[in-house]
Enzyme design. Structure first.
Site, PDB file in Angstrom:
ATOM      1  N   LYS A  13      42.560  34.639  46.031  1.00  6.87           N
ATOM      2  CA  LYS A  13      43.918  34.793  46.172  1.00  6.87           C
ATOM      3  C   LYS A  13      44.108  35.818  47.327  1.00  6.87           C
ATOM      4  CE  LYS A  13      45.182  36.818  41.775  1.00  6.87           C
ATOM      5  NZ  LYS A  13      44.743  38.305  41.785  1.00  6.87           N
ATOM      6  N   ARG A 156      33.468  45.828  42.421  1.00  5.43           N
ATOM      7  CA  ARG A 156      34.718  46.267  41.616  1.00  5.43           C
ATOM      8  C   ARG A 156      34.219  46.547  40.193  1.00  5.43           C
ATOM      9  NH1 ARG A 156      39.930  42.773  42.723  1.00  5.43           N
ATOM     10  NH2 ARG A 156      40.121  43.184  40.438  1.00  5.43           N
TER      11      ARG A 156
END
Ligand code: AMP
Length: 211
Positions: A13, A156
């Site tokens: 996304k 991350r």
């Protein structure tokens, strides 16, 4: 164009939002990026968010609704925006609906969980501007360096395998019901995430042409 992108973590996304943002010349509002920025700056919001993000859990609705409502009032959102990562619960979707901001479409990008687990393993993010890369599918021109701003690329903290499993469970439990919420309102557009980013973009554009 006021668009919501609704998809599992790692479905692409952020990548598709970045491309659509350039295409329509409207900003992407990524709630995850806003939270990570606050964590790195040590703000009060960052302190609250850090506790949840590292466990793969969602930040409380009242906190997120306030963050997004304030962001959407900024002048760059006047001609449209792409919401990447909000709403993530029915309560957030209802708050957005009650704010009377008219959303044109809700795009979902479908990717099976096995693919997501494989993809998140190679994901990299720019510490500075938040652009995302992948070691195999979207490698930066220079290893470890952001093509956009020259910032340092890192994995991350919430992409580690245990957290990814928790994030996927959270998605299926709390965010996936939003598909029905928006399908009932005839706002849902479905695209399938493909191996190649450009193929997914072609699917996304086809899905949005129904708007
Ligand atoms: P993302 O970058 O969209 O994958 O978001 C990273 C993390 O930020 C999520 O796993 C949540 O912990 C938190 N987060 C982002 N957006 C929201 C939201 N709308 N509601 C609650 N938590 C959120």
């Amino acid at each position: 164009m006021k668009l919501i992108i609704l998809a599992a973590p790692g479905a692409g996304k952020g990548t598709q939002a970045e491309l659509l943002s350039k295409h329509f010349n409207i900003p992407t509002i990524s709630t995850g990026a806003i939270l990570r920025k606050n964590i790195s700056e040590g703000t009060e919001l960052g302190e609250i968010a850090g506790k949840y993000i590292n466990d793969g859990k969602l930040i409380p609705d009242d906190v997120m609704i306030k963050v997004v409502e304030e962001r959407l009032l900024e002048s760059d959102c006047k001609n449209g925006f792409i919401l990447d990562g909000f709403p993530r619960t029915i309560a957030q979707a209802e708050a957005l609906e009650n704010s009377h901001i008219k959303i044109d479409a809700v795009l979902t990008i479908e990717v099976p969980d096995e693919k997501i687990i494989e993809r998140l393993g190679g994901r990299l993010e720019c510490k500075n501007c938040g652009s995302t890369y992948h070691k195999l599918y979207r490698a930066p021109k220079t290893e470890g360096v952001c093509d956009n701003c020259g910032g340092k690329l890192e994995t991350r903290a919430d992409d580690k395998p245990e957290t990814v499993k928790e994030r996927l469970a959270t998605y299926h439990e709390q965010t996936e019901p939003l598909k029905k919420f928006y399908a009932d309102r005839n706002m849902l557009r479905v695209a399938h995430g493909r191996e190649e980013i450009a193929d997914t973009t072609a699917e996304v554009i086809k899905a949005l042409q129904q708007c």
